[in-house]
Write a protein that holds these residues in place. Structure first.
Motif, PDB file in Angstrom:
ATOM      1  N   GLY A 186       6.065  69.902 -93.015  1.00  0.00           N
ATOM      2  CA  GLY A 186       5.947  68.697 -93.833  1.00  0.00           C
ATOM      3  C   GLY A 186       5.973  69.002 -95.310  1.00  0.00           C
ATOM      4  N   ALA A 187       6.668  70.075 -95.708  1.00  0.00           N
ATOM      5  CA  ALA A 187       6.685  70.493 -97.113  1.00  0.00           C
ATOM      6  C   ALA A 187       7.405  69.500 -98.008  1.00  0.00           C
ATOM      7  CB  ALA A 187       7.330  71.876 -97.249  1.00  0.00           C
ATOM      8  N   GLY A 188       8.194  68.600 -97.419  1.00  0.00           N
ATOM      9  CA  GLY A 188       8.878  67.600 -98.224  1.00  0.00           C
ATOM     10  C   GLY A 188       8.113  66.304 -98.366  1.00  0.00           C
ATOM     11  N   GLY A 189       6.947  66.207 -97.725  1.00  0.00           N
ATOM     12  CA  GLY A 189       6.138  65.005 -97.803  1.00  0.00           C
ATOM     13  C   GLY A 189       5.318  64.943 -99.076  1.00  0.00           C
ATOM     14  N   LEU A 190       4.473  63.920 -99.172  1.00  0.00           N
ATOM     15  CA  LEU A 190       3.716  63.707-100.400  1.00  0.00           C
ATOM     16  C   LEU A 190       2.824  64.900-100.737  1.00  0.00           C
ATOM     17  CD1 LEU A 190       2.850  61.842-102.706  1.00  0.00           C
ATOM     18  CD2 LEU A 190       1.129  60.863-101.177  1.00  0.00           C
ATOM     19  N   VAL A 191       2.031  65.360 -99.769  1.00  0.00           N
ATOM     20  CA  VAL A 191       1.149  66.499-100.028  1.00  0.00           C
ATOM     21  C   VAL A 191       1.937  67.800-100.083  1.00  0.00           C
ATOM     22  CG1 VAL A 191      -0.787  67.861 -99.149  1.00  0.00           C
ATOM     23  CG2 VAL A 191      -0.864  65.362 -99.022  1.00  0.00           C
ATOM     24  N   GLY A 192       2.832  67.997 -99.130  1.00  0.00           N
ATOM     25  CA  GLY A 192       3.578  69.246 -99.061  1.00  0.00           C
ATOM     26  C   GLY A 192       4.416  69.527-100.288  1.00  0.00           C
ATOM     27  N   GLU A 226       4.720  61.300 -88.353  1.00  0.00           N
ATOM     28  CA  GLU A 226       5.306  59.990 -88.621  1.00  0.00           C
ATOM     29  C   GLU A 226       4.409  59.184 -89.553  1.00  0.00           C
ATOM     30  OE1 GLU A 226       7.780  56.489 -87.985  1.00  0.00           O
ATOM     31  OE2 GLU A 226       8.122  58.611 -87.500  1.00  0.00           O
ATOM     32  N   SER A 227       5.011  58.495 -90.517  1.00  0.00           N
ATOM     33  CA  SER A 227       4.251  57.644 -91.430  1.00  0.00           C
ATOM     34  C   SER A 227       3.549  56.526 -90.655  1.00  0.00           C
ATOM     35  CB  SER A 227       5.182  57.032 -92.478  1.00  0.00           C
ATOM     36  OG  SER A 227       4.506  56.059 -93.242  1.00  0.00           O
ATOM     37  N   ILE A 228       2.322  56.213 -91.080  1.00  0.00           N
ATOM     38  CA  ILE A 228       1.594  55.120 -90.427  1.00  0.00           C
ATOM     39  C   ILE A 228       1.873  53.779 -91.102  1.00  0.00           C
ATOM     40  CG2 ILE A 228      -0.253  56.614 -89.602  1.00  0.00           C
ATOM     41  CD1 ILE A 228      -1.981  55.631 -91.918  1.00  0.00           C
ATOM     42  N   GLU A 229       2.694  53.771 -92.150  1.00  0.00           N
ATOM     43  CA  GLU A 229       3.016  52.531 -92.838  1.00  0.00           C
ATOM     44  C   GLU A 229       3.984  51.702 -92.008  1.00  0.00           C
ATOM     45  OE1 GLU A 229       4.433  53.315 -96.747  1.00  0.00           O
ATOM     46  OE2 GLU A 229       2.708  54.551 -97.297  1.00  0.00           O
ATOM     47  N   GLY A 230       3.959  50.406 -92.221  1.00  0.00           N
ATOM     48  CA  GLY A 230       4.849  49.509 -91.506  1.00  0.00           C
ATOM     49  C   GLY A 230       4.123  48.787 -90.375  1.00  0.00           C
ATOM     50  N   ARG A 231       4.796  47.840 -89.759  1.00  0.00           N
ATOM     51  CA  ARG A 231       4.199  47.087 -88.648  1.00  0.00           C
ATOM     52  C   ARG A 231       4.011  47.996 -87.440  1.00  0.00           C
ATOM     53  NH1 ARG A 231       3.763  41.669 -88.065  1.00  0.00           N
ATOM     54  NH2 ARG A 231       4.233  40.451 -89.942  1.00  0.00           N
ATOM     55  N   TRP A 232       2.884  47.842 -86.802  1.00  0.00           N
ATOM     56  CA  TRP A 232       2.575  48.670 -85.636  1.00  0.00           C
ATOM     57  C   TRP A 232       3.081  48.012 -84.355  1.00  0.00           C
ATOM     58  CZ3 TRP A 232      -3.140  50.643 -86.485  1.00  0.00           C
ATOM     59  CH2 TRP A 232      -3.128  51.573 -87.520  1.00  0.00           C
ATOM     60  N   THR A 233       4.382  48.087 -84.167  1.00  0.00           N
ATOM     61  CA  THR A 233       4.942  47.682 -82.885  1.00  0.00           C
ATOM     62  C   THR A 233       4.556  48.726 -81.852  1.00  0.00           C
ATOM     63  OG1 THR A 233       6.993  48.896 -83.271  1.00  0.00           O
ATOM     64  CG2 THR A 233       6.896  46.623 -84.077  1.00  0.00           C
ATOM     65  N   SER A 234       4.791  48.444 -80.581  1.00  0.00           N
ATOM     66  CA  SER A 234       4.471  49.417 -79.541  1.00  0.00           C
ATOM     67  C   SER A 234       5.279  50.695 -79.746  1.00  0.00           C
ATOM     68  CB  SER A 234       4.732  48.825 -78.155  1.00  0.00           C
ATOM     69  OG  SER A 234       6.079  48.384 -78.051  1.00  0.00           O
ATOM     70  N   GLU A 235       6.529  50.545 -80.226  1.00  0.00           N
ATOM     71  CA  GLU A 235       7.368  51.731 -80.462  1.00  0.00           C
ATOM     72  C   GLU A 235       6.836  52.540 -81.644  1.00  0.00           C
ATOM     73  OE1 GLU A 235       8.476  48.636 -80.212  1.00  0.00           O
ATOM     74  OE2 GLU A 235       9.635  48.650 -78.335  1.00  0.00           O
ATOM     75  N   LYS A 236       6.406  51.837 -82.708  1.00  0.00           N
ATOM     76  CA  LYS A 236       5.875  52.521 -83.884  1.00  0.00           C
ATOM     77  C   LYS A 236       4.597  53.279 -83.539  1.00  0.00           C
ATOM     78  CE  LYS A 236       5.262  53.300 -88.386  1.00  0.00           C
ATOM     79  NZ  LYS A 236       6.156  54.174 -89.181  1.00  0.00           N
ATOM     80  N   ALA A 268       3.694  54.431 -80.653  1.00  0.00           N
ATOM     81  CA  ALA A 268       4.030  55.589 -79.815  1.00  0.00           C
ATOM     82  C   ALA A 268       4.565  56.732 -80.668  1.00  0.00           C
ATOM     83  CB  ALA A 268       5.054  55.188 -78.759  1.00  0.00           C
ATOM     84  N   ALA A 269       5.374  56.392 -81.690  1.00  0.00           N
ATOM     85  CA  ALA A 269       5.936  57.429 -82.574  1.00  0.00           C
ATOM     86  C   ALA A 269       4.842  58.075 -83.414  1.00  0.00           C
ATOM     87  CB  ALA A 269       7.008  56.819 -83.467  1.00  0.00           C
ATOM     88  N   ILE A 270       3.886  57.270 -83.896  1.00  0.00           N
ATOM     89  CA  ILE A 270       2.778  57.808 -84.697  1.00  0.00           C
ATOM     90  C   ILE A 270       1.990  58.825 -83.875  1.00  0.00           C
ATOM     91  CG2 ILE A 270       0.548  57.220 -85.720  1.00  0.00           C
ATOM     92  CD1 ILE A 270       1.832  54.550 -86.602  1.00  0.00           C
ATOM     93  N   LEU A 271       1.653  58.462 -82.643  1.00  0.00           N
ATOM     94  CA  LEU A 271       0.866  59.355 -81.787  1.00  0.00           C
ATOM     95  C   LEU A 271       1.674  60.585 -81.375  1.00  0.00           C
ATOM     96  CD1 LEU A 271      -1.662  59.957 -80.122  1.00  0.00           C
ATOM     97  CD2 LEU A 271      -0.684  58.570 -78.273  1.00  0.00           C
ATOM     98  N   LYS A 272       2.887  60.366 -80.902  1.00  0.00           N
ATOM     99  CA  LYS A 272       3.691  61.462 -80.370  1.00  0.00           C
ATOM    100  C   LYS A 272       4.039  62.485 -81.443  1.00  0.00           C
ATOM    101  CE  LYS A 272       8.069  62.316 -77.929  1.00  0.00           C
ATOM    102  NZ  LYS A 272       7.459  63.182 -76.883  1.00  0.00           N
ATOM    103  N   SER A 273       4.402  62.012 -82.631  1.00  0.00           N
ATOM    104  CA  SER A 273       4.810  62.941 -83.688  1.00  0.00           C
ATOM    105  C   SER A 273       3.671  63.884 -84.062  1.00  0.00           C
ATOM    106  CB  SER A 273       5.295  62.177 -84.920  1.00  0.00           C
ATOM    107  OG  SER A 273       4.222  61.500 -85.555  1.00  0.00           O
ATOM    108  N   ARG A 274       2.443  63.370 -84.078  1.00  0.00           N
ATOM    109  CA  ARG A 274       1.293  64.194 -84.449  1.00  0.00           C
ATOM    110  C   ARG A 274       0.873  65.130 -83.328  1.00  0.00           C
ATOM    111  NH1 ARG A 274       1.650  60.177 -87.636  1.00  0.00           N
ATOM    112  NH2 ARG A 274       0.609  60.094 -89.673  1.00  0.00           N
ATOM    113  N   VAL A 275       0.739  64.588 -82.150  1.00  0.00           N
ATOM    114  CA  VAL A 275       0.233  65.396 -81.035  1.00  0.00           C
ATOM    115  C   VAL A 275       1.253  66.443 -80.614  1.00  0.00           C
ATOM    116  CG1 VAL A 275      -0.478  65.322 -78.615  1.00  0.00           C
ATOM    117  CG2 VAL A 275      -1.328  63.595 -80.222  1.00  0.00           C
ATOM    118  N   ASP A 276       2.503  66.040 -80.433  1.00  0.00           N
ATOM    119  CA  ASP A 276       3.512  66.986 -79.947  1.00  0.00           C
ATOM    120  C   ASP A 276       3.765  68.113 -80.938  1.00  0.00           C
ATOM    121  OD1 ASP A 276       3.640  65.314 -77.802  1.00  0.00           O
ATOM    122  OD2 ASP A 276       5.737  64.711 -78.081  1.00  0.00           O
ATOM    123  N   SER A 277       3.885  67.772 -82.235  1.00  0.00           N
ATOM    124  CA  SER A 277       4.169  68.817 -83.215  1.00  0.00           C
ATOM    125  C   SER A 277       2.991  69.774 -83.359  1.00  0.00           C
ATOM    126  CB  SER A 277       4.513  68.193 -84.573  1.00  0.00           C
ATOM    127  OG  SER A 277       3.409  67.485 -85.105  1.00  0.00           O
TER     128      SER A 277
END
Length: 458
Positions: free
Chosen positions: A165-171, A225-235, A237-246
């Motif tokens: 995540g070196a290209g993100g805000l903190v990184g 995955e960014s937590i910004e935006g509407r939390w649809t079921s797909e969003k 799932a992406a928030i959880l999966k991106s953090r846990v899997d990586s």
């Protein structure tokens, strides 16, 4: 007629150390104010005589290139920047390092001349001078903080640090902060590597070659995955999966190494605590209820393979990170500038914030302090309610905070679940572990942090 400005900064390190800080990759990025739009396009040869750098500079609606050359190099003593082509009729920036007590002093002289002679001075003289002074005040503080911190850590020796995540805000801030301290920094990237300091991985496919991770002293995992935006079921799932899997992929790869790193810093968030009103929350506080607390708990648990392999695992639970380059502050600034950054919802909800400079220094503190492990709250020791946050931001930009935003409007814009968790929730979090381990915040007060980050006088 040229303008002549002089600045002086006292540094708590010998002049050779302070000079070498300027020679390392990342010095330009660390000294670039976050509100400024100047961008480094390319640089060759460091700061030695004849080396050049090309900057992109916004002038109204246009962006022009500024070509600068370094001259007057004397190791440990001096170097200059001279404009070859750019927005000024003349630009010469001299730096001289002098011994002073146990540390040193950096004396800077800036001589510049605006184009179009008298007309240029009449139209832009005062605004340019004010802008230059804002920039140098910011640079002086950052230089003092960074040099002091890195000099204090000099006995640990340079580390090899890998960042995801070196290209993100903190990184994007952390990489130059560590490299100017003399550390070798490499990045995990999802594209083909372009330099020898990049390592490819693909968390979505579980693709990471563990052999490429050998030899690092520490790994800092910031991807997700960014937590910004509407939390649809797909969003969601992406928030959880991106953090846990990586996190699981990285932790398991590190656990299989012949010589694993001493430390894994795996990002987390104060979302763990949920909506808790005015209850003071420390790292010992119980997990809250809802989607975000569930995500954070699973996110932290995903690093268990590294813990079980004997790697020290730290989870910095970040609060609302303040930087004009991204996150909440970047979203709020346009509203604040037109007087629309008023109370949101009841305004009574606590905001646990932290300035970007304290994020970077706290991560260095965690890297060096091997007594710290598990969750570590990375927030200012002085959380504020949202009403006071809005007033402080308005004061920092010199505008009133006139227009409130009712909770109903926030929920309509973001969706009820995301609005209640991200904007309307109250979290009064304190950095108990950081304070208990001797960490000193550079910007503990919100007004000081905003003035620094926005280049305003405090």
């Amino acid at each position: 007629m040229s303008e002549l400005l002089q600045f002086s900064t006292t540094l708590a390190a010998p002049r050779e150390f302070a000079f070498e800080w300027h020679e390392r990759p990342g010095a330009f990025d660390r000294l670039s104010p976050p509100w400024d739009k100047v961008r480094l396009v390319e640089s060759h040869g460091g700061i030695r005589d004849g080396s050049r750098a090309t900057l992109e500079v916004p002038i109204g609606p246009f962006r022009i290139h500024w070509l600068a050359e370094h001259r007057g190099y004397e190791h440990g003593r001096s170097f200059d920047d001279f404009q070859l082509r750019g927005p000024f009729a003349q630009w010469l920036h001299r730096r001289r390092f002098e011994d002073e007590g146990p540390g040193c002093r950096l004396d800077e002289t800036l001589e510049y001349r605006l184009p179009f002679g008298l007309l240029g001075r009449m139209l832009a003289g005062r605004s340019v001078r004010t802008r230059v002074q804002r920039v140098f005040r910011y640079r002086s503080r950052v230089l003092q903080w960074d040099v002091e911190a890195h000099y204090g850590a000099r006995n640990t020796g340079p580390m090899r640090v890998l960042i995801s995540g070196a290209g993100g805000l903190v990184g994007s801030h952390l990489r130059p902060f560590l490299s100017t301290g003399g550390h070798h920094v490499a990045s995990l990237v999802r594209r083909a590597p372009q330099t020898d300091s990049e390592i490819r991985w693909d968390p979505a496919r579980g693709d990471l070659d563990p052999s490429l991770l050998e030899g690092f002293d520490a790994v800092i995992h910031l991807a997700g995955e960014s937590i910004e935006g509407r939390w649809t079921s797909e969003k969601k799932a992406a928030i959880l999966k991106s953090r846990v899997d990586s996190t699981r992929l990285l932790a398991e790869a590190l656990a299989r190494l012949t010589k694993p790193p001493v430390t894994l810093i795996s990002a987390s968030a104060i979302g763990f605590y949920g909506d808790r009103g005015d209850t003071e929350l420390t790292e010992e506080s119980a997990r809250g209820s809802g989607f975000l607390p569930d995500v954070v708990a699973a996110w932290e648990e995903a690093a268990s393979a590294a813990r079980e392999a004997g790697i020290r695992v730290v989870h910095p639970r970040f609060g609302v990170i303040l930087s004009p380059k991204g996150g909440a502050l970047r979203r709020l600034l346009p509203l604040a500038l037109v007087g629309a950054s008023g109370i949101i919802g009841s305004g009574k909800q606590f905001v646990s914030w932290v300035a970007m400079d304290d994020v970077l220094h706290s991560l260095l503190h965690v890297l060096l302090n091997r007594d710290l492990s598990g969750p570590v709250n990375v927030v200012s020791p002085e959380p504020v309610c949202q009403r006071d946050f809005a007033r402080s931001l308005a004061a920092a930009v010199g505008r009133p905070a006139l227009i409130p935003t009712p909770a109903l409007v926030v929920r309509m814009a973001m969706g009820r679940e995301a609005a209640d968790a991200l904007v309307l929730a109250s979290q009064r979090v304190v950095p108990a572990k950081l304070l208990g381990s001797g960490f000193s915040f550079r910007l503990p007060r919100l007004a000081d942090a905003l003035n620094h980050l926005l280049g305003r006088r405090g």
